[in-house]
Scaffold this motif. Structure first.
Motif, short mmCIF file in Angstrom:
data_model
loop_
_atom_site.label_atom_id
_atom_site.label_comp_id
_atom_site.label_asym_id
_atom_site.label_seq_id
_atom_site.Cartn_x
_atom_site.Cartn_y
_atom_site.Cartn_z
N ASP A 29 16.86 56.57 71.29
CA ASP A 29 16.35 55.26 70.99
C ASP A 29 15.25 54.81 70.40
O ASP A 29 14.40 54.37 69.85
CB ASP A 29 15.55 54.95 72.47
CG ASP A 29 16.37 54.36 73.49
OD1 ASP A 29 17.71 53.07 73.07
OD2 ASP A 29 16.60 54.68 74.74
N LYS A 119 25.07 45.60 70.26
CA LYS A 119 23.65 46.42 69.65
C LYS A 119 24.52 46.84 68.11
O LYS A 119 25.22 47.69 68.26
CB LYS A 119 23.46 47.70 70.08
CG LYS A 119 22.29 48.10 69.44
CD LYS A 119 21.86 49.87 70.42
CE LYS A 119 20.26 50.47 69.71
NZ LYS A 119 20.00 51.65 70.28
N GLU A 121 25.39 49.08 64.75
CA GLU A 121 25.34 50.01 65.24
C GLU A 121 25.89 50.65 63.72
O GLU A 121 26.53 50.12 62.85
CB GLU A 121 26.35 50.27 65.95
CG GLU A 121 26.51 50.40 67.97
CD GLU A 121 25.47 51.56 67.96
OE1 GLU A 121 25.01 51.95 67.23
OE2 GLU A 121 25.84 51.23 69.76
N SER A 128 29.31 45.72 66.74
CA SER A 128 28.72 46.10 67.65
C SER A 128 29.68 46.83 69.15
O SER A 128 30.57 46.26 68.90
CB SER A 128 27.89 45.18 68.78
OG SER A 128 27.83 45.62 69.97
N GLU A 180 18.60 48.70 79.07
CA GLU A 180 17.55 49.05 78.32
C GLU A 180 18.41 51.06 78.75
O GLU A 180 18.05 50.75 79.92
CB GLU A 180 16.41 49.53 78.22
CG GLU A 180 16.36 48.43 77.14
CD GLU A 180 16.07 48.40 75.44
OE1 GLU A 180 17.06 49.66 75.17
OE2 GLU A 180 16.32 46.94 74.90
#
Length: 258
Positions: A29, A119, A121, A128, A180
């Motif tokens: 992260d 998300k 990438e 994503s 998350e």
């Protein structure tokens, strides 16, 4: 909530490996632990003493870097989890790992997400992976865990076992059960599952290659027929052969970029 009970018989080497793994995993992260945590770890203090000192540290100090406090506290929780023998192969265990790692960090610790997410990438040119619809997460986790529970490993050599486990781990990561912390949860679950299956593994590879590991999961779950790209566990299998069979397969993020 209650944490897993730490095995008091862990060795100095096992503790060292756990810290290297835990601190390295924060890279997935793009966050880093504080110099304060590094200093405490280098003093080889008891884990609970380190936890107390870090919590006291953040009671009196503002986290000017935004997520350093998260990296510190989650690293401690990962070490506690890796040095505990407690494990059961279940969806509940998977959710409990997330809760144990992120309780007090995220208000959704241990809870299945209630919205759809994506998300961008880097290795996918800012596209994503398609994660599971939040309304289907629980059913999908139960399905994948039940299939794995029923799978018969007898007669398979280690490389065949690795190939199968790669697909299973890639599948539960693709579900992305949480808002998350999915990769860190999946790694801790994977390490504990491999130990449960009887493997002695070199989990310190995660210290410098956790982002690469995450990218292997991305490639294992991305297909674009128009561009001639197909999901593949090839890279994930190479990574797992490194930690189980002590091979030396290349771990280069640029090599995963489409």
């Amino acid at each position: 909530m209650s944490y897993y009970e730490i095995d008091k018989n862990y060795t100095k080497k096992e503790k060292e490996f756990a810290w290297k793994t835990a601190i390295g995993l924060q890279d997935v992260d793009n966050i880093k632990v504080s110099n304060e945590l590094y200093s405490l770890v280098e003093k080889e203090l008891d884990i609970e003493d380190i936890r107390t000192k870090i919590y006291d540290y953040y009671d009196t100090k503002k986290d000017i870097n935004g997520r350093t406090e998260e990296a510190d506290k989650v690293s401690i929780n990962i070490v506690r989890s890796l040095l505990s023998n407690g494990f059961s192969f279940s969806v509940k265990q998977y959710l409990n790992i997330h809760e144990n790692l992120f309780e007090g960090i995220y208000n959704h610790a241990g809870k299945i997400r209630d919205k759809n997410i994506g998300k961008k990438e880097w290795i996918l040119g800012n596209e994503s992976v398609k994660y599971a619809d939040y309304r289907e997460i629980e059913a999908l986790l139960c399905y994948d865990f039940e299939k794995e529970r029923e799978f018969n490993y007898s007669g398979l050599d280690t490389k065949q076992v690795i190939s199968h486990i790669s697909r299973f781990i890639a599948n539960i990561w693709q579900i992305h059960a949480f808002n998350e912390g999915n990769t860190r949860t999946t790694v801790v679950f994977l390490i504990k599952y491999l130990r449960y299956l009887g493997y002695t593994i070199d989990n310190t590879i995660f210290e410098k290659n956790s982002w690469y590991f995450r990218n292997t999961l991305v490639r294992a779950n991305y297909t674009n027929l128009e561009k001639g790209i197909f999901e593949t566990t090839e890279y994930l299998e190479g990574f797992l052969r490194n930690i189980i069979l002590y091979e030396n397969n290349e771990m280069n993020n640029r090599g995963l970029r489409i």
